[in-house]
Design an enzyme around this catalytic site. Structure first.
Site, PDB file in Angstrom:
ATOM      1  CE  LYS A  83      -4.641   0.889   2.091  1.00  0.00           C
ATOM      2  NZ  LYS A  83      -5.265   0.804   3.301  1.00  0.00           N
TER       3      LYS A  83
HETATM    4  O1  G3P Z   1      -8.616   1.713   4.105  1.00  0.00           O
HETATM    5  C1  G3P Z   1      -8.723   3.150   4.426  1.00  0.00           C
HETATM    6  C2  G3P Z   1      -9.704   3.248   5.514  1.00  0.00           C
HETATM    7  O2  G3P Z   1      -9.302   2.419   6.557  1.00  0.00           O
HETATM    8  C3  G3P Z   1      -9.654   4.644   6.088  1.00  0.00           C
HETATM    9  O3  G3P Z   1     -11.230   4.547   6.577  1.00  0.00           O
HETATM   10  O4  G3P Z   1     -12.776   5.475   8.304  1.00  0.00           O
HETATM   11  O5  G3P Z   1     -10.304   6.025   8.521  1.00  0.00           O
HETATM   12  O6  G3P Z   1     -11.545   6.978   6.404  1.00  0.00           O
HETATM   13  P1  G3P Z   1     -11.582   5.938   7.390  1.00  0.00           P
END
Ligand code: G3P
Length: 218
Positions: A83
């Site tokens: 990633k």
């Molecule tokens: O894979 C990306 C994800 O983990 C981000 O999610 O809810 O932190 O925006 P969030």
């Protein structure tokens, strides 16, 4: 649509893999930090639970450091996906790693132009963050639509749209209607997807009526 679980909690994945609904896993440094576990241990455990791609994120910000960290991460297991954040250094690293056969998931994507660059660099996956755009009052799903339309204009672009920052069952429905290739979702959202009050009440009624018959199925 493929479903990846967006979590660094190994037990969460362990409990869900027997549903057949888990096609991979994505992690990020914040998710890893929350667990207190070592990155290598978490990724190794995840890679044993699923044959699908397990995304492990680099933390270097220069392309050479990203490449070195990415190759180290790939040594953990064959299904590790590197990633890499959507920066110019990240694009440089993605180009080189992809050209060497290493799968890259370009992350922290917030614009269609970024997604176009990631595809040109040879990324296996692009992770547009829906929820974080919604948090700013924008419509994150518009980004998924734009990327889908853009990529479909150029069949030579093989990058898969990995809808990320999924916060709700609504996000899942809309991303699937648009045609995202994959969604990476928290376990809670996957559990919520199956719930419907009419299913619960209907099942209760079936079981009550069946109980009244006094019959048993062998
Ligand atoms: O894979 C990306 C994800 O983990 C981000 O999610 O809810 O932190 O925006 P969030």
């Amino acid at each position: 649509m493929k479903f990846f679980l967006d979590t660094a909690i190994v037990d969460e994945v362990a409990k869900m893999v027997d549903t057949g609904l888990v096609d991979g896993v994505t992690t990020n440094p914040s998710l890893i930090a929350k667990t207190g576990a070592k990155l290598e241990d978490t990724i190794a455990a995840m890679c044993k639970l699923t044959n699908g791609p397990v995304s492990a994120e680099v933390t270097a910000t220069d392309s050479q450091g990203m490449i070195e960290q990415g190759i180290s991460l790939r040594k953990i297991a064959d299904n590790v996906c590197i990633k890499i954040p959507l920066t110019m250094e990240g694009l440089r690293a993605t180009h080189k790693l992809s050209a060497s056969g290493h799968p890259v998931n370009m992350t922290l994507c917030f614009s269609a132009n970024q997604a176009l660059l990631a595809a040109k660099a040879g990324a296996r996956f692009i992770s547009p963050f829906i929820g974080r755009l919604d948090d700013l009052g924008a419509n994150g799903m518009d980004l998924i639509s734009d990327i889908r339309l853009m990529y479909d204009n150029y069949p030579a672009l093989k990058t898969e749209i990995l809808a990320a920052s999924i916060r709700s069952v609504g996000h899942m429905r809309e991303a699937a209607l648009i045609g995202a290739d994959i969604a990476t979702l928290p376990t809670k959202v996957m559990m919520d997807m199956v719930k419907h009050p009419l299913t619960s009440s209907g099942l209760d009624a079936f079981l009550a009526d069946w109980e009244a018959t006094g019959q048993n199925i062998l």
